[in-house]
Design a protein around this motif. Sequence first.
Motif, PDB file in Angstrom:
ATOM      1  N   ASP A   1       0.815  -1.216   0.000  1.00  0.00           N
ATOM      2  CA  ASP A   1       0.000   0.000   0.000  1.00  0.00           C
ATOM      3  C   ASP A   1       0.849   1.268   0.000  1.00  0.00           C
ATOM      4  OD1 ASP A   1      -2.228  -1.563  -0.058  1.00  0.00           O
ATOM      5  OD2 ASP A   1      -2.567  -1.484   2.108  1.00  0.00           O
ATOM      6  N   LEU A   2       2.055   1.149   0.537  1.00  0.00           N
ATOM      7  CA  LEU A   2       2.930   2.319   0.483  1.00  0.00           C
ATOM      8  C   LEU A   2       3.312   2.618  -0.962  1.00  0.00           C
ATOM      9  CD1 LEU A   2       5.431   1.900   3.470  1.00  0.00           C
ATOM     10  CD2 LEU A   2       3.676   3.643   3.189  1.00  0.00           C
ATOM     11  N   LEU A   3       3.693   1.557  -1.642  1.00  0.00           N
ATOM     12  CA  LEU A   3       4.115   1.740  -3.019  1.00  0.00           C
ATOM     13  C   LEU A   3       2.969   2.287  -3.854  1.00  0.00           C
ATOM     14  CD1 LEU A   3       6.399   1.326  -5.072  1.00  0.00           C
ATOM     15  CD2 LEU A   3       5.373  -0.894  -5.598  1.00  0.00           C
ATOM     16  N   TRP A   4       1.803   1.703  -3.642  1.00  0.00           N
ATOM     17  CA  TRP A   4       0.655   2.083  -4.463  1.00  0.00           C
ATOM     18  C   TRP A   4       0.011   3.396  -4.039  1.00  0.00           C
ATOM     19  CZ3 TRP A   4      -0.716  -0.130  -9.065  1.00  0.00           C
ATOM     20  CH2 TRP A   4       0.022  -1.276  -9.399  1.00  0.00           C
ATOM     21  N   SER A   5       0.460   3.941  -2.916  1.00  0.00           N
ATOM     22  CA  SER A   5      -0.007   5.296  -2.578  1.00  0.00           C
ATOM     23  C   SER A   5       1.135   6.295  -2.766  1.00  0.00           C
ATOM     24  CB  SER A   5      -0.569   5.338  -1.153  1.00  0.00           C
ATOM     25  OG  SER A   5       0.406   4.932  -0.232  1.00  0.00           O
ATOM     26  N   GLY A   6       2.117   5.879  -3.567  1.00  0.00           N
ATOM     27  CA  GLY A   6       3.135   6.837  -3.993  1.00  0.00           C
ATOM     28  C   GLY A   6       4.336   6.970  -3.086  1.00  0.00           C
ATOM     29  N   ASP A   7       4.332   6.237  -1.958  1.00  0.00           N
ATOM     30  CA  ASP A   7       5.449   6.404  -1.022  1.00  0.00           C
ATOM     31  C   ASP A   7       6.527   5.368  -1.321  1.00  0.00           C
ATOM     32  OD1 ASP A   7       7.118   6.997   1.034  1.00  0.00           O
ATOM     33  OD2 ASP A   7       5.602   6.848   2.614  1.00  0.00           O
ATOM     34  N   LYS A   8       7.207   5.592  -2.419  1.00  0.00           N
ATOM     35  CA  LYS A   8       8.172   4.617  -2.894  1.00  0.00           C
ATOM     36  C   LYS A   8       9.366   4.501  -1.943  1.00  0.00           C
ATOM     37  CE  LYS A   8      10.519   3.540  -7.236  1.00  0.00           C
ATOM     38  NZ  LYS A   8      10.716   4.027  -8.604  1.00  0.00           N
ATOM     39  N   ASP A   9       9.738   5.615  -1.350  1.00  0.00           N
ATOM     40  CA  ASP A   9      10.917   5.595  -0.478  1.00  0.00           C
ATOM     41  C   ASP A   9      10.701   4.659   0.700  1.00  0.00           C
ATOM     42  OD1 ASP A   9      12.296   7.621  -1.983  1.00  0.00           O
ATOM     43  OD2 ASP A   9      10.770   8.987  -1.210  1.00  0.00           O
ATOM     44  N   ASN A  10       9.568   4.815   1.342  1.00  0.00           N
ATOM     45  CA  ASN A  10       9.309   3.957   2.495  1.00  0.00           C
ATOM     46  C   ASN A  10       9.034   2.522   2.075  1.00  0.00           C
ATOM     47  OD1 ASN A  10       9.644   5.481   4.934  1.00  0.00           O
ATOM     48  ND2 ASN A  10       7.976   6.779   4.186  1.00  0.00           N
ATOM     49  N   PHE A  11       8.435   2.372   0.904  1.00  0.00           N
ATOM     50  CA  PHE A  11       8.235   1.012   0.398  1.00  0.00           C
ATOM     51  C   PHE A  11       9.578   0.304   0.248  1.00  0.00           C
ATOM     52  CE2 PHE A  11       8.545  -1.739  -3.337  1.00  0.00           C
ATOM     53  CZ  PHE A  11       7.725  -2.780  -2.923  1.00  0.00           C
ATOM     54  N   MET A  12      10.527   1.015  -0.363  1.00  0.00           N
ATOM     55  CA  MET A  12      11.829   0.401  -0.611  1.00  0.00           C
ATOM     56  C   MET A  12      12.520   0.035   0.696  1.00  0.00           C
ATOM     57  SD  MET A  12      12.112  -0.130  -3.712  1.00  0.00           S
ATOM     58  CE  MET A  12      13.821  -0.645  -3.835  1.00  0.00           C
ATOM     59  N   ARG A  13      12.328   0.892   1.685  1.00  0.00           N
ATOM     60  CA  ARG A  13      12.934   0.628   2.985  1.00  0.00           C
ATOM     61  C   ARG A  13      12.385  -0.682   3.569  1.00  0.00           C
ATOM     62  NH1 ARG A  13      12.011   5.784   4.846  1.00  0.00           N
ATOM     63  NH2 ARG A  13      13.597   6.520   3.403  1.00  0.00           N
ATOM     64  N   LEU A  14      11.071  -0.793   3.454  1.00  0.00           N
ATOM     65  CA  LEU A  14      10.394  -1.969   3.986  1.00  0.00           C
ATOM     66  C   LEU A  14      10.771  -3.218   3.181  1.00  0.00           C
ATOM     67  CD1 LEU A  14       8.491  -2.290   6.297  1.00  0.00           C
ATOM     68  CD2 LEU A  14       6.599  -1.621   4.818  1.00  0.00           C
ATOM     69  N   ALA A  15      10.775  -3.055   1.858  1.00  0.00           N
ATOM     70  CA  ALA A  15      11.079  -4.176   0.982  1.00  0.00           C
ATOM     71  C   ALA A  15      12.474  -4.707   1.265  1.00  0.00           C
ATOM     72  CB  ALA A  15      10.959  -3.732  -0.481  1.00  0.00           C
ATOM     73  N   ARG A  16      13.406  -3.794   1.433  1.00  0.00           N
ATOM     74  CA  ARG A  16      14.783  -4.200   1.703  1.00  0.00           C
ATOM     75  C   ARG A  16      14.859  -4.974   3.012  1.00  0.00           C
ATOM     76  NH1 ARG A  16      16.486   0.975   0.574  1.00  0.00           N
ATOM     77  NH2 ARG A  16      16.531   0.978  -1.699  1.00  0.00           N
TER      78      ARG A  16
END
Lengths: 535, 1130
Positions: free
Chosen positions: A339-354
């Motif tokens: 949901d972070l990625l899909w709501s535009g928050d790519k930076d935090n998504f990447m942090r979480l994904a990593r």
Amino acid sequence: MNNPTNDNPLNILLFLCNWGAHAAFLTLQDQRRPIPNEIRMVRTPCTGRIDRAMMLKAFAKGADGVALVGCEPGTCRYGSGTATSQRNTQDVQEILDIMGLGGERMRFAAFLPEQSEELLAFLEDFSANVRKLGPAGIAAAPVVPVPDLAARKQELQQLVETYDIHACQDCGKCSSACPLALIGKPFSPRAIASAVITGGIHAPGVQENAWSCLTCGLCYDRCPSAVNFPAFIKDLRHLYRQTALPGHEVHGGFFHSLMRSMTSTAITPKRWTSLPEEIRIDPESTTLFFGGCAPYYDIFFGKRMEVETNRILLDSLRLLNFFDVAPRLLADERCCGHDLLWSGDKDNFMRLARLNVDKLNQLGIETVITTCPECYMTLHATYAEQGLKPNFKVVHLYDFLEEQIDKGAVGFKPLDRSITFQDSCRLGRLCDRTDLPRKLLKRLKPVQYTEMKESGGAAICCGNSAWTGCDSYSKALQVKRLEQAHATGSDLMVTACPKCQIHLKCAMEDPFRREQLSIELMDLTSVIAQTIRWE
Amino acid sequence: MKRQKERLYRVIVAGATPEGIAATCKLGELGIPVTLIDSDPDLDRKLASDEYRLASGLSFNSAHRPGLIRIMRNSSIRTLLPARITAIKHTPQGFSVRIDQEQTFIDADRCALCGKCVAVCPVEHPDNGKALRYYARTSLPGRPYIDKRKQPLCQESCPLGVNAQGYIALAAQGKYEEALALIRKDNVLPGICGRVCTHPCEEACRRGGVDDPVAIRSIKRFLADFEGADAARQAAAHTALAQAEPTRSEKIAIIGSGPSGIAAAADLARKGYGVTVFEQHAEIGGLLRYGIGAHRLPADILDREIKLIEQMGVAFVPNTPIDLAGDLDRLTGEYNALVLSTGAWHDRKMGVSGEDLNGVEGCLSFLARRQWENLTSLPGRAAVVGDGNSAFDLARTLARMGAQVSIVSWFGAEHIPADPDEVREALEEGVTIIDATQVVAFRGENGSFSHVECMRTVPGKPDARGVAWPVVAEGEQPFALAFDRAFVAIGQVGGFTQESFGGRIAVSERGFIETDDDLHASAAKVYAAGDTVSGPSSVVKAMASGRKVARTIHFDLSGIKEEQPVSRPEAKDFRCIPDDLPKAPRTAVPERQAAERASNFHEVSLGFNSLQVAAEASRCLQCGVCSECLQCVAACGALKAIDHFQEKEEIVEQCGAVIVADPNMAPNIKGDDIIRAYGPKAARPDVNDMIVRGFDAAARTMLLLGGASRKTKGHGLSLSIPDAGLSPEIRIGVFVCRCNDSLGWLDGMSAHLEQLGSANPAIVHTEMLTSACVQEGSSAIIRAVREKGITRLVLASCVCCPLNFVCSSCTDQRSRLKNNLFHGTGISRSMVETCNLRGEILRLVEANPTLALERFKGLLQRSIKRTLTLKPLLAVDRNYNFAAAVIGNSLATTTSALTLADTDHEVFRFGTVEQPLKDLVEHPNIHNFPDWNVKGIRGTIGDFQILIESEDHSQILRAGTVILGEKARRRIAYTHQEGLPSYTVEPQIQERGVNGIPFAYPCTTSVPGLYLAEPQDINVSKLKKGTAAAVMVAAAMPRGPRQSKGFTAAIDQKLCRGCGRCANVCLYHAVTLQPNAIQGWHAHIDEALCKGCGNCLSVCPTGAADSPYRNRAYLEQALEELLAKDSAHE
């Protein structure tokens, strides 16, 4: 963080009701009583006004403790505030417990206006407790520098190229397929596309629609030029975020705060703490079951809507056990970041994904099984697309089940219900697996299985995604979908995504049409778990 | 039957009980002018009583605080607190009420309730604490008040009127400088009087009736010596008193530098005259120097105090005998006034034989000779005839010179009039007393004295003053006592004759100057004062006479009559001395031992130390409670809210109706038209009963006055009052209230404020205010806003919100500031961003200045930023139907209907199936619907739909308000919106521990505009309940333009999913659901019903519900800023 004059590293936020508690607090201030210095106060007309999102947000923004201080039961000026805030506090406490922050950082307390000394005792006690617990540890997200205008233009150009927006033929097939447009919302995918090309992305209608898009993929499905509209919207939202334009987060942004908090390495979630005894797990296994956010959803929505999405996880585990698989579970499982990625928050998504990829790689996990379509898509495809290197295979539970059942010796008890099926956009269209649940559905023995008017690749979305952009049109869309379900004559709507359950349940909550819209919902996993048997 | 009264449109409510408050509130809402009177000075405290506590556990003052604040701010309501009603009389226009308003000595309009005065008040009354009574900043009206009683006896009995209680209180607190300054206002010779004063104050001291009087004189001495002992302190005192140049042109000559001359000179110099004092002897002081032994009054003390008088601008000219006959013309020519204060220097003679023998001498003439001749030794036997202080003083002087001294006292030992200490000390020093002995002759040979001839005396018949003057005992024989010398010390006489002044000044037979009451001597420009007028008295009386002549001269020369203003309420008696007051004997003053002092003139008494002073000062009973030390006036400073001379006001007010809410508040008066709101004395009085009685009283008043109901028929549109709105231009003004520096202030704050403007060009003005809540403060803001075209204001004071909204945290000061700022000033509430500087920041100044400064900067920074996001307030236009529907066929409902009809409201009456309408009331304003029964009710205030049905038909009637009888309540289905589930309306009173019930008055429901004619569990008559419901209806409708509340919620229709959660959570039915364009619903919030609690916001899934004022984004922003752990916000 580097403020030399601040000798108080801790922050305790007080939401203080105008009536009883604030009067007591003012007395303390007027009498210069020693209010602990870590206490910061926000006055509100009623503690009932403070929703759970606001409480969680306080933690996400640096609070180490949060207290709702209101009025003694029976003295709430507005009647409902005390009970509401007690309930909200309890929810947030439970969620903090799972997040690993600890529910004791959140409190509700009530005082009469003259009980200033009692209030002070409470503040001292709470402060002492929070001091003992130490900082909550949600690290502030690092500030990402806002790209300058030229860089943004460049990025927009990049976006147009990546998704080959110029290929749009302006044929209108997308608009004529878009469920939002069909329900009457002034919404057109190709209008967004042309706005992006002409550089008009900040026009009000364009912006709002970019946030309303369901990213359900129907338009992509129909597009003769194969413009990947959902992915394009995803990146467009990222662009909006960079210039600090707020997304239309619903539920006060509760889930976004939750997910962003998860990016902090300082917190260690405490998942899977109350598994039923009969469920077998194996901490050494290289097969991991990834649950997703269902427990949070149940706390957040459970009191109001009777959703039980955690049941999907338990039933998944039962099914794995049924086939003699005792999976490993991640006690500190974090959100997948979808949901972070899909709501535009790519930076935090990447942090979480990593964090997730590193963790799973480091544990030597070979197979990840999940039942949530969003987790599936994200772990299976998105992580790799974003350049991460997962060393594990991601399997949807349905795939696992289909494979096992196909081996034979398994049958199903008859299901005394007429059913219809609500597709998940992520699994169906975005992963192109509309057939997968249907294989399983066909094995069931319901009274009747009828597809809705629009199903499979043409299925209508449940009305929302990524907790953004919900509005009156979302509701109309959901009402339409529920009416379609009723039209099939079914009495059970089988779903494949916990969010479909939540959203459709929410649509049933209608002061005038409750009877007409209500239909029982159950996840396919649970239906299978209920009816599967060895033969 | 008497003539009908033509009633005035004004009501007096006697007693601020819950009944009185309820009645006042309702009448205020109806727009009827009210005067509320109570003997309690503070409504907040009075109504905090447990007796009035609500079932919910809330105290009345907190629960009804908004109502109380509105009473304070409603310009048509006057509150007279504390006051008493002394008489009520019937008049043709109603009543004439005599009101005795007590003095509070504090102007509520000028008081910022900052608490500084209370902090400095030295009075520590054993049971009541400070003389300044102040309980909390929640006081209503917002001020402390001074408990001041009639003048304490010590002060009253002091000829100079020195405020003994005041300086004792200050001394007890260690405030020695302040204490001494207080003494010097009335007595410029504290060191001298602290030693030799005859202390009439101590004779009068009420403590003497318990154990011993307070040692007032010794405390005074301590204070004077404390200053004198330290050169720096003394220099500071000199500077404080110094008067460089006379401010007036007139010059005054004083002849004689004794106590009266000095006192006159000092006062005249303080008034600005040029004063010259002529003294014939080499040294200044007159009798102080030559008449009192150094063992009692050391010369350096005298010098010290005289020096201080010189500092005040008095010129002393010693060694200058004046020829009173020859120089009179010259002096009256050179000077504008001439004061004769030459004292009484002639020893009084006994008039017995042998008084002129060698060896017999007058007391004063000896003492003077001793000084001139420098006599140091006088061995041999000496008799001192006399028994006053002078006699003892002389005896002890002689003893020190080596004489063997006997006092021959006329009185018996127990009745010797001299100061007992003096007597005791004399005895210790070896002086013998031969008491009850009258000297009848001095005998000797060759003109030299050798013995006295004496007779025994016995007490005679007491005279009018109770003094039993001794008489010679009958039948006793004279006896002789042999001495080497004898001294006559029985007082002095004037010694003037007509010739002394060349016949120009009248002289009495006894040789004193004759004056009128104002001390004018018989020649122009000539005045006289002191012993020279009165005959021998005491230092303090002589000084008083000196001050009096100074006043007379000042009046003669300037025309200004300076009378001691009356500042104390003479009728307010002292507090009774408590029976359990612990006995504590007077603190003894340390003295030199007798053996050590016998042969020298060192001062005998050593005076108190600071511990002893504290102990002794704490014995003071503080009779006047307020000690008038005036520390509070200094502390209050520029606000000038304290007026110790506030006069007692007696008000006679005319009114059309009187409501007696508290029988103790009103004198007995008969008459049907007195409205009594109080109930019978109940075992357990119930506050809800009281409130209903108050409403009933308001209803009956409304009927009595008539004309109360303006525009109550048909429909009305309530409009918004004109508002300046919010200009798009950003011109920010930052106003910071220092709250009179009561919690402290940091220079850094001033500096930060000053540089704000230069840092941000949008800030066009910054201003620091002593106090924003007084007129000057708010006027300064308004002026700056107008002059500089400010469109956004940051108001950093104690005010939390700028809205037309009162919560239980509001105070009189806060609401006053808002009132001053927004009423008719053209400043819109929407322009203002407020922050609670006092509570958030100033409280930290003392304990943690670094943190305070840091947070000060942060708070201003945040507030300034927020002015950019201010939004205009909602307009509040709304339609109202004024008709009232009364449903039920009971006594209460009929009463409701008639009360409303009589006040010109249009009333529809209905029955129900169980209780059909039978008692048809004929009234032009009542429409009876006997054949129609009510089946259901929908809607809210201003727009109710009454579903009625007859045998064959049903229809809907509309009304603006509804009154339900109890049977109707139980039967009729209510829903606020068609299509939503209906229910029966339940009476709702909050109860401890029971959630889900909003705060409401006893006859209301949570449905706005729907009232109950027979609320359950209310123990008052049905008639009263009926009228109470009627007045609720009468006051329910807006009577003029309404202000935007500003805090109400609003719905974003596009975002709204129509889930109805907001409608469910809103217990006031402010939320209705309306169809949207896509076959769904959206919520709509009725601004008139919304209370702004925001519970709808927190249940809304999409964020469609938000409050435009301090919305979600604002709260989130606030969180971020408050929680930021970096220094970004400085």
